[in-house]
Design an enzyme around this catalytic site. Structure first.
Site, PDB file in Angstrom:
ATOM      1  N   ASP A  58      10.435   9.866  -0.073  1.00 45.40           N
ATOM      2  CA  ASP A  58      10.725   9.610  -1.486  1.00 45.40           C
ATOM      3  C   ASP A  58      11.888  10.476  -1.963  1.00 45.40           C
ATOM      4  O   ASP A  58      12.638  10.088  -2.865  1.00 45.40           O
ATOM      5  CB  ASP A  58       9.470   9.899  -2.322  1.00 45.40           C
ATOM      6  CG  ASP A  58       9.657   9.560  -3.791  1.00 45.40           C
ATOM      7  OD1 ASP A  58      10.502   8.691  -4.094  1.00 45.40           O
ATOM      8  OD2 ASP A  58       8.976  10.160  -4.627  1.00 45.40           O
TER       9      ASP A  58
ATOM     10  N   ARG B  54      22.626   7.686  -4.010  1.00 43.97           N
ATOM     11  CA  ARG B  54      23.793   8.299  -4.663  1.00 43.97           C
ATOM     12  C   ARG B  54      24.952   8.482  -3.693  1.00 43.97           C
ATOM     13  O   ARG B  54      26.108   8.245  -4.041  1.00 43.97           O
ATOM     14  CB  ARG B  54      23.379   9.648  -5.276  1.00 43.97           C
ATOM     15  CG  ARG B  54      22.470   9.509  -6.494  1.00 43.97           C
ATOM     16  CD  ARG B  54      22.207  10.860  -7.146  1.00 43.97           C
ATOM     17  NE  ARG B  54      21.368  11.707  -6.318  1.00 43.97           N
ATOM     18  CZ  ARG B  54      20.033  11.694  -6.344  1.00 43.97           C
ATOM     19  NH1 ARG B  54      19.400  10.871  -7.150  1.00 43.97           N
ATOM     20  NH2 ARG B  54      19.322  12.510  -5.571  1.00 43.97           N
TER      21      ARG B  54
ATOM     22  N   ASP C 224      10.576   2.162  -5.641  1.00 42.83           N
ATOM     23  CA  ASP C 224      10.222   3.556  -5.419  1.00 42.83           C
ATOM     24  C   ASP C 224       9.023   3.958  -6.282  1.00 42.83           C
ATOM     25  O   ASP C 224       8.060   4.569  -5.796  1.00 42.83           O
ATOM     26  CB  ASP C 224      11.432   4.432  -5.741  1.00 42.83           C
ATOM     27  CG  ASP C 224      11.210   5.885  -5.361  1.00 42.83           C
ATOM     28  OD1 ASP C 224      10.735   6.141  -4.242  1.00 42.83           O
ATOM     29  OD2 ASP C 224      11.506   6.769  -6.184  1.00 42.83           O
TER      30      ASP C 224
ATOM     31  N   ASP D 235       5.124   4.826  -5.026  1.00 46.71           N
ATOM     32  CA  ASP D 235       4.484   6.107  -5.367  1.00 46.71           C
ATOM     33  C   ASP D 235       3.121   5.890  -6.012  1.00 46.71           C
ATOM     34  O   ASP D 235       2.120   6.496  -5.630  1.00 46.71           O
ATOM     35  CB  ASP D 235       5.368   6.907  -6.319  1.00 46.71           C
ATOM     36  CG  ASP D 235       6.601   7.464  -5.635  1.00 46.71           C
ATOM     37  OD1 ASP D 235       6.587   7.589  -4.402  1.00 46.71           O
ATOM     38  OD2 ASP D 235       7.583   7.766  -6.340  1.00 46.71           O
TER      39      ASP D 235
END
Length: 274
Positions: free
Chosen positions: A90, A98, A111, A115
């Site tokens: 994660d 990025r 994402d 989670d």
């Protein structure tokens, strides 16, 4: 009293105008749903969002989480390794997004959903492993899902490009949590490690070695998972306090948006009746 009410109404109207100006400044373009589906279907291999590296990492996280759930009831070592690697990845996908310029809305939601779902599956197991505390684990699942869902939705309706873009004037706690990568990682990691330690404590019953207990007598009778759980408990408690703050702030944002829209509807009705 007759002068106070108009002043209060005027102040409330001024606040609504200020909110409208902010919303106009941060307005995002609306994409037609059918057009979006067609674009996703026709996307080329060179610009396929589904195949972005961060999203491929996200898929691997799901596979590892599934393996963790598969082994959870009969092979704690395999389950723990698969779960921890899934959670550690994660922290990798964001950096990859990025660095490669492959940040995407799909990846951000993937994402977050991964989670929430992975942690909830572990909490479901803990509910069965510690039935006397099942209500607490159920509450944590509900809090985790509701706070993140409402926070994500409040970010969308206010035109934010990301749920992590929280300003300090909205909440200093959430601003510090989301805008400092080290803090975000440590709190999330500590929270997950607390739950993993509780899971391992269900399987490991061998106390810490006597040589260590001789140096630190306070550890007598504890197992390694129990010690880790005790160390990580304050971090996990802090994480859930943040979830509560996130839920409350998101609720207030949504109510504020409701008030603005209701005020606009009343103004429109007045113009139509004039």
């Amino acid at each position: 009293m007759s002068e106070t009410k108009p002043n209060a109404a005027s102040a409330f109207s001024s606040r609504i105008d200020a909110v409208l100006k902010r919303r106009r400044a941060s307005v995002i373009e609306v994409v037609d749903a059918k057009s979006a589906v067609d674009l996703a279907t026709a996307q080329s291999y060179s610009e396929n969002v589904f195949l972005f590296v961060p999203n491929l990492i996200g898929y691997s996280r799901i596979i590892l989480a599934a393996l963790a759930m598969h082994y959870m009831n009969h092979h704690p070592k395999y389950s723990t390794v698969a779960y921890c690697v899934s959670q550690l990845l994660d922290a990798v996908d964001g950096h990859a997004a990025r660095y490669l310029g492959q940040a995407s809305k799909f990846g951000a939601v993937l994402d977050m959903v991964t989670d929430r779902a992975t942690t909830s599956c572990l909490l479901c197991y803990l509910s069965s492993a510690y039935p006397q505390h099942a209500l607490i684990f159920q509450f944590l699942i509900a809090l985790d899902f509701s706070s993140h869902y409402m926070h994500m939705y409040s970010s969308l309706v206010t035109g934010s490009k990301s749920h992590k873009l929280v300003t300090s004037d909205v909440s200093r706690i959430l601003w510090f949590y989301y805008n400092d990568p080290t803090t975000l990682f440590l709190i999330c990691a500590g929270n997950e490690l607390f739950f993993v330690a509780l899971y391992l404590a269900h399987w490991v019953h061998t106390p810490i070695s006597l040589s260590i207990v001789a140096v630190l007598p306070i550890l007598k009778g504890l197992t390694w998972p129990e010690l880790i759980a005790l160390v990580c408990f304050p971090v996990s408690a802090l994480k859930n306090v943040i979830n509560i703050v996130q839920l409350w702030k998101a609720s207030k944002i949504l109510v504020g948006v409701d008030l603005v829209e209701r005020a606009k509807a009343r103004e429109a009705a007045k113009r139509d009746n004039a």
